[in-house]
Write an enzyme that holds these catalytic residues in place. Structure first.
Site: not given
Ligand code: WQD
Length: 340
Positions: A125, A149, A153
């Site tokens: 990841s 997490y 990884k």
């Molecule tokens: C994306 C953006 C949030 C939800 C994570 C894991 C990573 C990978 C992918 C496994 C951010 C914003 C989110 C919400 C929001 N998974 N957001 N409201 O954090 O980039 O990555 O998922 O490997 O390891 O860390 O993805 O989709 O959670 O967030 O505003 O209800 O959307 O703040 O900026 P992220 P995400």
């Protein structure tokens, strides 16, 4: 074409990987404990490909059960996706994350070695990069995960690097996913998170289909053009194709090699909401709330190594990601649940 063992093949990414691997002509065997996966997803992959995908409901940390699955098939290579994957949950339950994710990797490596299988693709990841010095992020960037997490990884990667350094028979690819979203265009398989979705796209789509109230944008005061965080969203079908490309390249890999899987394009939260609203045909209700701890302003992949070494690049754009994710959500408002 040989048999590929896919751990976690009943999950969101795993089911799409099984489909791509089967379509590439391989036989596929899945081991999955169904904690984050669904037997229905495996059945539907079989329907979509015409292949008979065998599912062993097995916890990868159960070495005897893993041996039985490997005894039953002449496995040519393995793709390891099984594991716990929620950043937020890992902060609340770090010991469980280390126990499950690290022991699964140790158990799998041992079982593969006992069965003479030395070709492995690992689902890593972009979280291993933590807060990068700059974007786009190359594979040579320092790894400095900032949550349990991500550290599991990173530790699994270190395990695979050390195992490959000790035994030249190993050929291991580490695929560092950026932000997988979307679904197979049939709408038959897709993301079905247990409980409240942590990630933007599944939460947004559950709001759009009426399962949840409005979406909260976690902060709009970041140093980005519209103040919301930028991420490298990648269509899950492109991601799955990257696994087939990695499998095909393994024989040329001496030891252990990481590859970023992303598009190289970044989109902000508000841009994703806009694209999704266009795909859905109406605005997605959302409000701005406080920042989420641990979020970094921008994460975008440098994708040149995968292009040069795997001959792979993402082909689907954000509009396709949103249209395909929405089709899955509309056709399966309650995911894979009975009667869905
Ligand atoms: C994306 C953006 C949030 C939800 C994570 C894991 C990573 C990978 C992918 C496994 C951010 C914003 C989110 C919400 C929001 N998974 N957001 N409201 O954090 O980039 O990555 O998922 O490997 O390891 O860390 O993805 O989709 O959670 O967030 O505003 O209800 O959307 O703040 O900026 P992220 P995400």
């Amino acid at each position: 074409m040989g048999t590929i063992l896919v751990t976690g093949g009943a999950g969101y990414i795993g089911s799409h990987v099984c489909l791509a691997v089967a379509e590439a002509g391989h036989d596929v065997v899945v081991v999955d404990n169904l904690v984050n996966g669904s037997a229905t997803a495996v059945e539907r992959v079989g329907e979509l490909t015409g292949a008979s995908i065998e599912l062993h409901v097995v916890d990868v940390t159960d070495r005897a059960a893993l041996d039985r699955a490997l005894d039953a098939h002449d496995v040519d290579a393995a793709i390891h996706l099984a594991g716990l994957k929620s950043v937020g949950e890992s902060m609340a339950e770090p010991l469980r994350y280390y126990d499950v994710n690290i022991n699964a990797a140790i158990s799998l490596i041992g079982a593969l070695e006992r069965h003479g299988v030395f070709r492995l693709v690992f689902s890593s990841s972009a979280t291993v990069y933590g807060e990068p010095d700059g974007v786009p992020i190359p594979e040579t960037a320092r790894r400095r995960s900032i949550n349990p997490y991500g550290r599991t990884k990173q530790l699994q990667e270190d395990l695979f690097f050390d195992v490959a350094a000790a035994d030249p028979r190993w050929h291991i690819g580490l695929l560092r996913y950026f932000n997988p979203v979307g679904a197979h265009p049939s709408g038959r398989i897709g993301e079905d998170p247990a409980g409240t979705p942590n990630n933007l796209m599944p939460y947004l789509m559950q709001v759009a289909v009426g399962r949840r109230d409005d979406l909260t944008v976690f902060g709009d005061d970041y140093p980005t053009p519209d103040g919301t965080c930028i991420r490298d969203y990648l269509h899950v079908v492109d991601l799955a194709d990257g696994h087939v490309a990695a499998l095909d390249a393994l024989d040329d890999v001496a030891g252990c090699r990481p590859w970023n899987l992303g598009t190289g394009e970044g989109y902000s939260v508000l841009e994703v909401i806009g694209a999704a609203s266009r795909a859905i045909g109406r605005p997605v209700p959302h409000e701005v709330g406080p920042r989420r701890p641990g979020d970094v302003p921008e994460l975008v992949a440098d994708v040149t190594r995968a292009q040069n070494e795997l001959g792979w690049r993402a082909e689907r754009d954000l509009a396709a990601m949103c249209a395909d994710h929405w089709r899955w959500q509309q056709q399966n408002p309650d995911g894979y649940r009975v009667g869905a």
